[in-house]
Motif scaffolding. Structure first.
Motif, PDB file in Angstrom:
ATOM      1  N   LYS A 116       0.500   4.144  -2.825  1.00  0.00           N
ATOM      2  CA  LYS A 116       0.299   5.453  -2.569  1.00  0.00           C
ATOM      3  C   LYS A 116       1.110   6.333  -3.204  1.00  0.00           C
ATOM      4  CE  LYS A 116      -0.535   4.858   2.024  1.00  0.00           C
ATOM      5  NZ  LYS A 116      -0.999   5.138   3.123  1.00  0.00           N
ATOM      6  N   ILE A 151      -5.377   6.221  -3.927  1.00  0.00           N
ATOM      7  CA  ILE A 151      -4.574   6.534  -2.686  1.00  0.00           C
ATOM      8  C   ILE A 151      -5.456   6.397  -1.169  1.00  0.00           C
ATOM      9  CG2 ILE A 151      -3.484   8.303  -1.359  1.00  0.00           C
ATOM     10  CD1 ILE A 151      -2.658   9.834  -3.963  1.00  0.00           C
ATOM     11  N   THR A 152      -6.846   6.783  -1.580  1.00  0.00           N
ATOM     12  CA  THR A 152      -7.627   6.678  -0.442  1.00  0.00           C
ATOM     13  C   THR A 152      -8.002   5.161  -0.326  1.00  0.00           C
ATOM     14  OG1 THR A 152      -8.460   8.666  -0.971  1.00  0.00           O
ATOM     15  CG2 THR A 152      -9.970   7.150   0.470  1.00  0.00           C
ATOM     16  N   LEU A 153      -8.214   4.436  -1.254  1.00  0.00           N
ATOM     17  CA  LEU A 153      -8.681   3.167  -1.454  1.00  0.00           C
ATOM     18  C   LEU A 153      -7.631   2.239  -0.697  1.00  0.00           C
ATOM     19  CD1 LEU A 153     -10.661   2.633  -4.309  1.00  0.00           C
ATOM     20  CD2 LEU A 153     -11.474   2.337  -2.304  1.00  0.00           C
ATOM     21  N   ARG A 159      -1.077  11.770  -9.272  1.00  0.00           N
ATOM     22  CA  ARG A 159      -1.912  12.728  -8.970  1.00  0.00           C
ATOM     23  C   ARG A 159      -1.487  14.373  -9.174  1.00  0.00           C
ATOM     24  NH1 ARG A 159      -2.820  13.252  -2.809  1.00  0.00           N
ATOM     25  NH2 ARG A 159      -0.719  13.986  -3.041  1.00  0.00           N
ATOM     26  N   THR A 210      -5.378   3.185   1.354  1.00  0.00           N
ATOM     27  CA  THR A 210      -5.261   3.435   2.676  1.00  0.00           C
ATOM     28  C   THR A 210      -6.238   2.557   3.563  1.00  0.00           C
ATOM     29  OG1 THR A 210      -4.558   5.614   2.659  1.00  0.00           O
ATOM     30  CG2 THR A 210      -5.577   5.247   4.631  1.00  0.00           C
ATOM     31  N   LYS A 211      -7.661   2.407   2.706  1.00  0.00           N
ATOM     32  CA  LYS A 211      -8.533   1.706   3.354  1.00  0.00           C
ATOM     33  C   LYS A 211      -8.145   0.362   3.302  1.00  0.00           C
ATOM     34  CE  LYS A 211     -12.445   4.783   2.381  1.00  0.00           C
ATOM     35  NZ  LYS A 211     -13.714   5.026   1.711  1.00  0.00           N
ATOM     36  N   GLN A 257      -6.465  10.200  -6.634  1.00  0.00           N
ATOM     37  CA  GLN A 257      -6.424  10.761  -5.319  1.00  0.00           C
ATOM     38  C   GLN A 257      -7.373   9.347  -4.625  1.00  0.00           C
ATOM     39  OE1 GLN A 257      -5.129  12.709  -2.947  1.00  0.00           O
ATOM     40  NE2 GLN A 257      -6.269  11.362  -1.526  1.00  0.00           N
ATOM     41  N   ALA A 258      -8.403   8.850  -5.572  1.00  0.00           N
ATOM     42  CA  ALA A 258      -9.271   8.021  -4.976  1.00  0.00           C
ATOM     43  C   ALA A 258      -8.688   6.527  -4.801  1.00  0.00           C
ATOM     44  CB  ALA A 258     -10.414   7.552  -5.846  1.00  0.00           C
ATOM     45  N   THR A 273       0.854  -1.011   0.068  1.00  0.00           N
ATOM     46  CA  THR A 273       0.135  -0.021  -0.160  1.00  0.00           C
ATOM     47  C   THR A 273       0.712   1.319   0.072  1.00  0.00           C
ATOM     48  OG1 THR A 273      -0.307  -0.428   2.439  1.00  0.00           O
ATOM     49  CG2 THR A 273      -2.073  -1.304   1.110  1.00  0.00           C
ATOM     50  N   ARG A 302       0.521   9.058  -5.845  1.00  0.00           N
ATOM     51  CA  ARG A 302       0.622  10.560  -5.441  1.00  0.00           C
ATOM     52  C   ARG A 302       1.360  11.323  -6.333  1.00  0.00           C
ATOM     53  NH1 ARG A 302       2.298   8.649   0.002  1.00  0.00           N
ATOM     54  NH2 ARG A 302       0.514   8.813   1.326  1.00  0.00           N
TER      55      ARG A 302
END
Length: 181
Positions: A30, A86-88, A37, A90-91, A83-84, A26, A34
């Motif tokens: 990311k 990156i968020t996913l 992005r 993290t999740k 960005q989505a 992850t 990043r």
């Protein structure tokens, strides 16, 4: 399409399951997204500025701004998708940690607590049984002492002898079966 355990970046499921594997994966995802992005954002802003000042032939100022925005908008959407991801990522890391690291710990702790509670219940039952046995023993002893002291020789003349107490204490009366007892 054949199933292949390798992906483009060389990660395999067993590597993700290894200690620290999901964290490394992850972090890598990311980091990659990043960069993408940031590139998409910078490129979109740069392209929109360039197209606004160098419009297609025949565009007035308002049209030039609209066409520049419309073209750069897709790069901004790509920025949003990066960005989505990156968020996913993290999740994904948090979910993996919660399910495969924390959940087994909580289950083991719950099982240990349950075993301790069960052992305590067993110990309590043993203590209760010991207390009941001690009570019955004392009642039998007490009944035996009362019977020995009431044999008609208590030092008073003329008083009739009291019949001896039964061999069992009154607590056993509740267990009579009604067969003539």
């Amino acid at each position: 399409m054949a199933h292949d355990d390798d992906n483009e970046y060389g990660w395999k499921a067993d590597q993700l399951r290894a200690p620290g594997g999901m964290e490394m994966y992850t972090d890598q995802i990311k980091g990659i997204f990043r960069d993408h992005r940031d590139d998409f954002r910078a490129l979109a802003n740069d392209l929109q500025g360039e197209l606004r000042f160098n419009p297609p032939a025949g565009d007035n100022g308002l049209q030039a701004g609209y066409h520049a925005w419309k073209t750069a908008r897709l790069l901004h959407q790509m920025e949003g998708h990066a960005q989505a991801i990156i968020t996913l990522a993290t999740k994904l890391r948090a979910t993996h940690h919660a399910v495969y690291v924390e959940l087994p710990k909580r289950r083991a702790q719950k099982a240990e607590t349950k075993a301790l509670e069960k052992a305590e219940q067993g110990a309590q039952a043993a203590r209760s049984a010991g207390n009941v046995n001690d009570l019955v023993r004392r009642m039998v002893e007490h009944a035996g002492q009362d019977a020995a002291g009431q044999d008609g020789q208590d030092g008073q003349s003329g008083s009739p002898a009291v019949p001896a107490q039964p061999a069992h204490p009154p607590v056993f009366d509740m267990f009579k079966t009604g067969t003539g007892q």
